[in-house]
Write a protein that holds these residues in place. Structure first.
Motif, short mmCIF file in Angstrom:
data_model
loop_
_atom_site.label_atom_id
_atom_site.label_comp_id
_atom_site.label_asym_id
_atom_site.label_seq_id
_atom_site.Cartn_x
_atom_site.Cartn_y
_atom_site.Cartn_z
N ALA A 1 0.82 -1.22 0.00
CA ALA A 1 0.00 0.00 0.00
C ALA A 1 0.84 1.26 0.00
N GLY A 2 2.09 1.16 0.49
CA GLY A 2 2.95 2.32 0.54
C GLY A 2 2.43 3.37 1.52
N PRO A 3 2.71 4.65 1.26
CA PRO A 3 2.27 5.70 2.18
C PRO A 3 0.75 5.73 2.38
N ALA A 4 -0.01 5.19 1.42
CA ALA A 4 -1.48 5.17 1.55
C ALA A 4 -1.95 4.27 2.67
N SER A 5 -1.06 3.43 3.21
CA SER A 5 -1.44 2.56 4.34
C SER A 5 -1.63 3.35 5.62
N ASN A 6 -1.05 4.56 5.69
CA ASN A 6 -1.19 5.37 6.90
C ASN A 6 -2.66 5.65 7.19
N GLY A 7 -3.08 5.31 8.41
CA GLY A 7 -4.45 5.56 8.82
C GLY A 7 -5.39 4.40 8.59
N VAL A 8 -4.94 3.34 7.91
CA VAL A 8 -5.79 2.17 7.70
C VAL A 8 -6.05 1.49 9.04
N LEU A 9 -7.30 1.19 9.33
CA LEU A 9 -7.66 0.48 10.56
C LEU A 9 -7.68 -1.02 10.33
N MET A 10 -7.54 -1.77 11.41
CA MET A 10 -7.45 -3.23 11.29
C MET A 10 -7.80 -3.87 12.63
N THR A 11 -8.60 -4.92 12.60
CA THR A 11 -8.80 -5.73 13.80
C THR A 11 -7.83 -6.91 13.75
N PHE A 12 -7.23 -7.19 14.90
CA PHE A 12 -6.24 -8.28 14.98
C PHE A 12 -6.15 -8.73 16.42
N ASN A 13 -5.53 -9.88 16.62
CA ASN A 13 -5.29 -10.40 17.97
C ASN A 13 -4.46 -9.41 18.79
N PRO A 14 -4.55 -9.48 20.11
CA PRO A 14 -3.73 -8.60 20.95
C PRO A 14 -2.24 -8.74 20.64
N ASP A 15 -1.50 -7.65 20.79
CA ASP A 15 -0.06 -7.62 20.52
C ASP A 15 0.67 -8.27 21.69
N LEU A 16 1.13 -9.49 21.47
CA LEU A 16 1.77 -10.24 22.55
C LEU A 16 3.10 -9.64 22.96
N ARG A 17 3.67 -8.80 22.12
CA ARG A 17 4.94 -8.16 22.51
C ARG A 17 4.76 -7.29 23.75
N TRP B 1 -2.54 1.57 11.07
CA TRP B 1 -1.24 1.51 10.38
C TRP B 1 -0.60 2.89 10.35
N ARG B 2 0.69 2.93 10.68
CA ARG B 2 1.48 4.15 10.60
C ARG B 2 2.90 3.80 10.14
N ASP B 3 3.34 4.44 9.07
CA ASP B 3 4.73 4.30 8.60
C ASP B 3 5.12 2.84 8.39
N GLY B 4 4.26 2.06 7.77
CA GLY B 4 4.58 0.69 7.43
C GLY B 4 4.46 -0.32 8.54
N ALA B 5 3.90 0.09 9.68
CA ALA B 5 3.71 -0.83 10.80
C ALA B 5 2.36 -0.53 11.44
N PHE B 6 1.90 -1.44 12.30
CA PHE B 6 0.62 -1.20 12.95
C PHE B 6 0.77 -1.20 14.47
N THR B 7 -0.06 -0.39 15.09
CA THR B 7 -0.04 -0.28 16.54
C THR B 7 -1.47 -0.08 17.04
N TYR B 8 -1.68 -0.22 18.33
CA TYR B 8 -3.01 -0.04 18.88
C TYR B 8 -3.57 1.33 18.51
N ALA B 9 -4.84 1.35 18.12
CA ALA B 9 -5.52 2.60 17.80
C ALA B 9 -6.07 3.22 19.08
#
Length: 375
Positions: free
Chosen positions: A268-284, A366-374
């Motif tokens: 998606a490139g830079p257009a991925s910024n702001g994309v929302l996503m449901t996923f399992n909890p971040d075990l990290r 999604w932000r800068d090619g990675a995803f984090t909790y919204a």
């Protein structure tokens, strides 16, 4: 030895030959005391997710072997590629049965897990999926089938709630591809959204590799769509998000666990910024996973996505086997159902269906090619 087969014909294609690799050793031993099968897609559309899972499984086996393996015996992994294909998955399952492998981590894709699980259940083998979220996988009540990931119906409920709460006055499109899981996620999201009292403006199915992206984007634009929910995998969604942005169309995109891989950001490139996503909890973020995360990072690996879920699946087999002091699959399955274990997931058990008792899904951005909790 006779393999009890599920009521399916054999697939025409054969998967890769069994690869035995002793984790944490220079060479495989001549005789493996505890062979654990690992079935993941290493080729095909979701090979990136398969590699995440495999990386986690290999690390968990290495760590387990450093502590004595299972019941004092070393673990050897038998890794096979199912290509995210139901037919190949059945072939993989039958090869495991022929080789007397009765403890399996896999599969990743729900369609593959559903097909292979019939073979495992018929032969009394334990299968624990690190990623498949089709409700039917465990709703059948097969006593040796488990998963450490969430369920599609839980994901659909969360998606619908987010759509209703955040985008109540927006025109929403719900898209799926032609895979069973994607259709189920889209159907579940639609049903829950409608139950809340909000209707989508467009509901459509696309065919990966055959749908005209430009035409679809024009259709969305013409309908005044402001939010696009897509229940499919990262290849199609990444391409759609990028193409739409190139055409000056920037709705709020909303994906699922199918895009939880860095390949989505790359596509998606830079257009991925702001994309929302449901996923399992971040075990990290789990304190119980801190040691495993530190070991991954020491090797230059960020264990995001499904990596630690692969680790958890293998870890659950190890913990159950060590608790029971047995690698007998029936005993391991009974122990998984009856006990709780300290895994990278936290202190968890498995219900009578085989679903893990850990939280299901959360919202990411999604932000800068990675995803984090919204927020």
């Amino acid at each position: 030895m006779t393999v009890r087969r599920a009521s399916r014909g054999r697939a025409a294609r054969l998967g890769l030959a069994v690869l035995l690799c002793a984790v944490g050793a220079a060479a495989a031993p001549a005789r493996a005391d505890v062979i654990i099968g690992v079935a993941v897609p290493r080729t095909g559309p979701v090979a990136g997710i398969g590699e995440q899972v495999l990386q986690g499984v290999q690390a968990a086996a290495r760590d387990a072997n450093a502590r004595g393996g299972i019941a004092g015996e070393p673990i050897v992994l038998s890794v096979q590629d199912d290509g995210c294909d139901p037919g190949q998955a059945v072939e993989v399952a039958e090869r495991f049965m022929q080789a007397q492998v009765r403890l399996i981590v896999g599969h990743v894709c729900s369609s593959a897990s559903l097909a292979a699980s019939d073979v495992y259940a018929a032969n009394g083998a334990v299968m624990i999926s690190p990623a498949s979220n089709a409700a039917r996988l465990t709703d059948r009540g097969l006593p040796t089938i488990f998963r450490v990931s969430g369920r599609e119906d839980d994901q659909g409920r969360l998606s619908a709630t987010i759509l209703a709460e955040r985008f109540r006055d927006k025109k929403i499109a719900i898209l799926s591809d032609d895979t069973p899981l994607s259709r189920s996620l889209a159907d579940s999201t639609k049903a829950n959204l409608n139950k809340i009292g909000q209707n989508e403006a467009l509901f459509a199915t696309i065919v990966p590799g055959q749908t005209d992206d430009a035409a679809l984007i024009k259709r969305l634009q013409a309908a005044g769509i402001e939010v696009v929910y897509y229940g499919g995998h990262y290849q199609e969604m990444g391409r759609l998000v990028r193409t739409a942005a190139e055409q000056g169309y920037r709705p709020q995109w909303f994906g699922t666990s199918g895009i939880a891989t860095k390949e989505f950001g790359a596509l998606a490139g830079p257009a991925s910024n702001g994309v929302l996503m449901t996923f399992n909890p971040d075990l990290r973020r789990k304190p119980e996973a801190a040691a495993a995360v530190k070991a991954f990072q020491a090797e230059g690996v960020d264990p995001g996505g499904f990596t630690l879920y692969g680790y958890a699946a293998l870890q659950a087999l190890v913990e159950a086997g060590n608790f029971a002091k047995s690698t007998d699959p029936k005993t391991v399955a009974e122990t998984l159902h009856a006990e709780r274990f300290n895994l990278v997931l936290g202190n968890v058990g498995f219900d009578q269906k085989g679903d893990v008792t850990a939280p299901g899904y959360v919202l990411y951005v999604w932000r800068d090619g990675a995803f984090t909790y919204a927020n």
